[in-house]
Design an enzyme around this catalytic site. Structure first.
Site, PDB file in Angstrom:
ATOM      1  N   ASP A   1       1.040  -1.146  -0.220  1.00  0.00           N
ATOM      2  CA  ASP A   1       0.007  -0.329  -0.002  1.00  0.00           C
ATOM      3  C   ASP A   1       0.825   1.187   0.112  1.00  0.00           C
ATOM      4  OD1 ASP A   1       0.814  -0.695   2.770  1.00  0.00           O
ATOM      5  OD2 ASP A   1      -0.620   0.903   3.589  1.00  0.00           O
TER       6      ASP A   1
ATOM      7  N   GLU B   1       0.058  -0.834   5.977  1.00  0.00           N
ATOM      8  CA  GLU B   1       1.500   0.012   6.359  1.00  0.00           C
ATOM      9  C   GLU B   1       1.099   1.009   6.704  1.00  0.00           C
ATOM     10  OE1 GLU B   1       5.250   1.228   7.702  1.00  0.00           O
ATOM     11  OE2 GLU B   1       3.901   1.809   6.119  1.00  0.00           O
TER      12      GLU B   1
END
Length: 378
Positions: free
Chosen positions: A73, A135
């Site tokens: 991500d 994250e």
């Protein structure tokens, strides 16, 4: 044939996986890893929000289990780019795109390194990848959920290398063997609203709030420790929201963030905060959130292997550092020794994020040598 880290990084960058979207990134990795013989598990999670895609892939079933960890991500592109932020273009020896540095580039180097390592035979133990899609976001449905899933299966990690961009300017300068903890505090001080011409008929909360903040900030928290810089307290907001000049407000608010070293814990700092506020007294609300405790992986087998590999490839021996923000290593440290070593961090989260092609090739070489040192062949 060994995989090309540049091509794989381009495929990943072209997946616009802005948290919490996956946009096909895990499918790209799963397909590639299965082609190398990995057994892949989708460990999806949704805690009262959108579903987060996570991946755990393992090659081999014997120990030790060496794990590469990271995240697909990315933060939003933002700003005005000179290139397509999700185009994965190579220009003048640089790979551009959101996530090139943080940290799709390093993930591509993980996988390419494994493919090269396997050209010389199977691993003596196991190699695994723990890749999350959460994250850059709340980090509640990502690495922590995969670690819980592994624990429920009775599967352990023995050593872990996180591919966060750790180098300030040049590849090989720095690795992270720990991180400071992070604590956020919000304070609300209540009083009694009144006319500014009659302050004796009101109870102004602002002086009490200022006195609290003075006491919290008047002395350094510490002078640092062997592997950590001094802890810091940074005021992030002081608010009253009073547009009137003749009204004493009924409430004043403030917030601050503490980045703390191994001389403190979240609990010890919370106690200090609450005790300090109580000394001033009054009607107070205080909320404290600890997003991560400080931790340290003592220098040894893991840091030596990464440092030796980095020196062999770059001629630089990385500094053992604990600077910077937090990472998912704060969760992994509860399961096994962990450190972070990746690409150069200068452009992460910036417009026109990019990495040097030469650095990606060199990082792949370093990861191959780490595997040689820590996993090896039968």
């Amino acid at each position: 044939m060994a995989l090309d880290p540049i091509s794989l990084a381009q495929d990943l960058i072209r997946c616009a996986s802005v948290t919490p979207e996956d946009a096909g990134a895990m499918a790209v990795l799963t397909r590639t890893l299965e082609g190398l013989g990995f057994v892949c598990h989708a460990v999806d999670s949704a805690t009262g929000g959108p579903t987060i895609r996570n991946l755990y892939a393992r090659l081999g079933d014997s120990g030790p289990n060496f794990c590469f960890a990271g995240h697909t991500d990315v933060v939003p592109a933002g700003g005005t780019w000179t290139v397509d932020p999700f185009g994965g273009q190579v220009i003048d020896g640089r790979l551009f795109g959101r996530g090139a540095a943080d940290m799709k580039g390093a993930i591509a180097c993980f996988v390419a390194a494994v493919s090269r390592f396997l050209e010389n035979g199977p691993a003596k133990g196991s190699i695994s990848l723990l890749i999350t899609g959460d994250e850059e976001g709340p980090a509640v449905d990502g690495t922590v959920k995969v670690l819980d899933w592994l624990a429920a299966r009775g599967e352990k990690l023995d050593l872990c290398l996180v591919g966060e961009p750790t180098n300030p300017r040049h590849l090989g300068e720095m690795m992270k063997i720990g991180r400071r903890g992070s604590l956020n505090c919000k304070i609300r001080v209540f009083g009694t609203q009144g006319h500014s011409a009659y302050p004796h008929l009101a109870d102004n909360p602002i002086p009490r709030l200022l006195e609290m903040l003075r006491r919290l900030t008047e002395k350094p928290l510490d002078d640092g420790s062997e592997h950590f810089q001094a802890s810091t307290l940074a005021l992030t907001t002081v608010d009253v929201g009073n547009a009137a000049t003749n009204v004493i407000p009924a409430e004043a608010r403030a917030g601050f963030n503490i980045r703390f070293n191994d001389l403190h814990s979240g609990a010890s700092l919370e106690k200090w905060i609450r005790d300090t506020l109580a000394q001033v007294g009054g009607d107070i609300e205080c909320s404290v959130e600890v997003s991560g405790e400080s931790f340290l992986t003592q220098p040894g087998l893991l840091s030596d292997a990464v440092a030796d590999a980095a020196f062999a490839v770059t001629g630089r021996r990385p500094e053992l550092s604990t600077t910077g923000g937090t990472s998912d290593a704060r969760f992994i440290k509860n399961f096994c020794p962990v450190l972070e070593f990746g690409l150069v961090a200068q452009t992460m989260h910036k417009v026109d994020e990019h990495v040097q092609i030469a650095d990606m090739q060199a990082l792949t070489d370093i990861y191959v040598q780490v595997l040689d040192r820590l996993v090896g062949h039968p």
